[in-house]
Design an enzyme around this catalytic site. Structure first.
Site, mmCIF file in Angstrom:
data_model
loop_
_atom_site.group_PDB
_atom_site.id
_atom_site.type_symbol
_atom_site.label_atom_id
_atom_site.label_comp_id
_atom_site.label_asym_id
_atom_site.label_seq_id
_atom_site.Cartn_x
_atom_site.Cartn_y
_atom_site.Cartn_z
ATOM 1 N N TYR A 172 13.929 30.050 7.940
ATOM 2 C CA TYR A 172 12.729 30.734 8.413
ATOM 3 C C TYR A 172 12.753 30.955 9.929
ATOM 4 O O TYR A 172 13.061 30.038 10.699
ATOM 5 C CB TYR A 172 11.488 29.923 8.077
ATOM 6 N N ARG A 187 -10.999 0.557 15.143
ATOM 7 C CA ARG A 187 -10.707 1.410 13.996
ATOM 8 C C ARG A 187 -11.508 0.975 12.790
ATOM 9 O O ARG A 187 -12.078 1.796 12.075
ATOM 10 C CB ARG A 187 -9.197 1.369 13.705
ATOM 11 N N LYS A 234 0.844 -1.196 0.000
ATOM 12 C CA LYS A 234 0.000 0.000 0.000
ATOM 13 C C LYS A 234 0.881 1.249 0.000
ATOM 14 O O LYS A 234 2.082 1.190 0.250
ATOM 15 C CB LYS A 234 -0.910 -0.002 1.228
ATOM 16 N N MET A 256 9.858 23.474 2.684
ATOM 17 C CA MET A 256 9.190 22.510 1.823
ATOM 18 C C MET A 256 10.140 21.892 0.812
ATOM 19 O O MET A 256 10.084 20.691 0.549
ATOM 20 C CB MET A 256 8.024 23.166 1.083
#
Length: 513
Positions: A293, A163, A65, A341
């Site tokens: 930053y 779940r 997956k 990012m």
């Protein structure tokens, strides 16, 4: 990965950035290098599959997956199937269809769906579907009716994770509905399954409670008239350290990719992914200067800073800022300031790193580089999140696995199917006979496919590890695996044919070439 110096111009990579073409001296092979890449060592995947297969008492499902935990679902699936896996597992039908589209025909269930999802294409391509509620069962049956086919399903019971799956109180209603739909020819219940609460601690006391709930649910399904071929509960950690949970199939995800899944233990697994980039700028700044930053990091002395084009869109989590390190030129260097990012800044002290130098963010750790597990520790998360966070703009490059080992001088193995079982009073004899036949086969010459005929006459696969089979699930047993009072051969019969009912004529074991 090999650094090379001879270069020529190139084009752009999948990430839209320029790609350098490199030709190692004396080689006709052209290596195209961009700003970043994730190298996937398929031999590591093959090794990990073999480790899992050696521990599993039943078949192995390779969970691919999330695009194979970011490694590439198709490539990982093919490798795992070639080195010991029997099943594949995915979260969604779309993921299963990707495998089918690549020509992979191995059995694969998907387990997260909407109740009214259209499963027509998945059913047509032989994808198994998990059912976690009565509404989901009815939705799958409706699709089967519309398509004029039979849906193969795995019923999920909630054994405490809360779940997904049907809670024990509602389980009788689900299995009775499934039995009715089987009678109508709309579904076939292939499996009953559940999920462990403590993924990295299979020895937790809660696991024993889950096993009791799970086995009671399986027995209730049989009482309703269902005959599931497969019971599966174990994840990677349980596959390696909790044989009591193995049943007919173990589902291996994290371990397949080299994540050691059991807290405080190692099993010789090999991390399969190495994430790297290249220095794009290098500069020297004075003491007292802020970096990145928010100026979370301030230099304390004159230092060199290298800009690396890897950020949180590429697998380096923002939460690791201020704690993480990368590997450049044989040494580790600290990531300075906040990870952005698309990039991060590395403080390299007095060493000004050359533009184009390779930067390894994480890998197997064999060269001193950080591992995905270390990044997970710095970020307060799991290695699973680190690996699946490597974004699609990072190109993947695959190192091939070696072919499955065969003895020197051996030719192609002859395929042998062993049929055994049947709805008979001599069922034990048939199963023991099959185990004896298989035990004397030369596995270097024959590829085995055991086929069990169930008590109601259906032909099903397994068990994959015949003749070793399954150790008895409960109660004391002798060193040879027999329970007290059991005759020689009965243990092998139980292993080969769990759930015997002993009705009708038996079918002797046959080896079919």
């Amino acid at each position: 990965m090999v650094r090379v110096s001879a270069t020529s111009s190139a084009g752009v990579g999948r990430d839209g950035h320029p790609v350098r073409e490199s030709r190692p001296p004396g080689s006709d092979i052209v290596v195209r290098r961009g700003l970043s890449e994730a190298v996937v060592d398929l031999e590591a995947v093959a090794h990990n599959t073999r480790v899992l297969s050696a521990h599993a008492r039943g078949a192995v499902m390779a969970v691919v997956k999330a695009d194979g935990f970011g490694h590439g679902a198709v490539e990982v699936a093919r490798t795992a199937l070639a080195h010991g896996a029997d099943w594949l597992g995915v979260a969604s039908s779309a993921e299963a269809l990707t495998l089918r589209g690549a020509g992979i025909s191995a059995p694969v269930p998907s387990w997260i769906h909407l109740p009214d999802e259209d499963h027509t294409e998945a059913l047509a391509l032989g994808v198994d579907l998990s059912v976690g509620s009565l509404a989901h069962l009815e939705g799958v049956a409706a699709c089967a009716a519309a398509a004029g086919t039979v849906a193969v399903v795995h019923l999920k019971v909630d054994t405490g994770l809360h779940r997904n799956g049907v809670c024990p109180a509602h389980w009788p209603r689900l299995v009775e509905a499934a039995a009715a739909l089987e009678e109508r020819g709309l579904v076939r219940v292939r499996g009953v399954w559940s999920h462990l609460i403590h993924p990295d601690d299979p020895g937790h006391p809660a696991t024993a409670d889950q096993v009791r709930v799970f086995e009671a649910a399986a027995e209730r399904a049989r009482a309703a008239g269902l005959r599931p071929d497969l019971l599966h509960l174990a994840n990677s950690a349980a596959a390696l350290a909790a044989p009591r949970t193995h049943y007919d199939l173990v589902r291996a995800g994290a371990a397949l990719y080299g994540i050691e899944p059991v807290r405080g233990r190692t099993f010789g697994l090999r991390p399969a992914m190495t994430l790297s980039g290249r220095v794009v700028t290098s500069r020297t700044v004075a003491a007292g200067e802020g970096v990145s930053y928010g100026h979370d990091h301030t230099t304390t002395e004159p230092t060199a800073l290298a800009l690396v084009p890897l950020g949180y869109a590429d697998g380096l989590p923002l939460a690791a800022s201020g704690r993480a390190a990368v590997h450049i030129g044989g040494a580790r260097w600290r990531v300075a300031g906040r990870i952005a990012m698309d990039q991060c800044v590395v403080d390299t002290g007095e060493d000004r790193i050359a533009v184009g130098e390779e930067v390894v963010a994480f890998g197997p750790g064999s060269r001193g580089e950080p591992t995905a597990a270390e990044w997970a520790g710095w970020a307060g998360t799991t290695p699973h999140e680190i690996l699946t966070g490597v974004g699609t703009r990072v190109p993947r490059r695959y190192l091939p696995a070696r072919p499955a080992a065969a003895p020197a001088g051996a030719g192609p193995r002859l395929r042998v199917a062993v049929l055994f079982g049947g709805p008979g009073g001599e069922h034990d004899v048939s199963c023991a006979s099959a185990a004896a036949i298989v035990n004397h086969l030369d596995r270097s010459r024959y590829a085995l496919r055991p086929i069990r005929i169930t008590t109601d006459g259906r032909w099903v696969a397994g068990p994959a590890d015949l003749p070793r089979g399954h150790i008895p699930r409960g109660g004391p047993h002798r060193p040879d695996g027999r329970r007290p009072g059991e005759r020689v051969g009965q243990r092998a019969a139980r292993a080969a044919c769990p759930g015997r009912r002993g009705r009708g004529p038996a079918r002797p074991a046959r080896a079919v070439r």
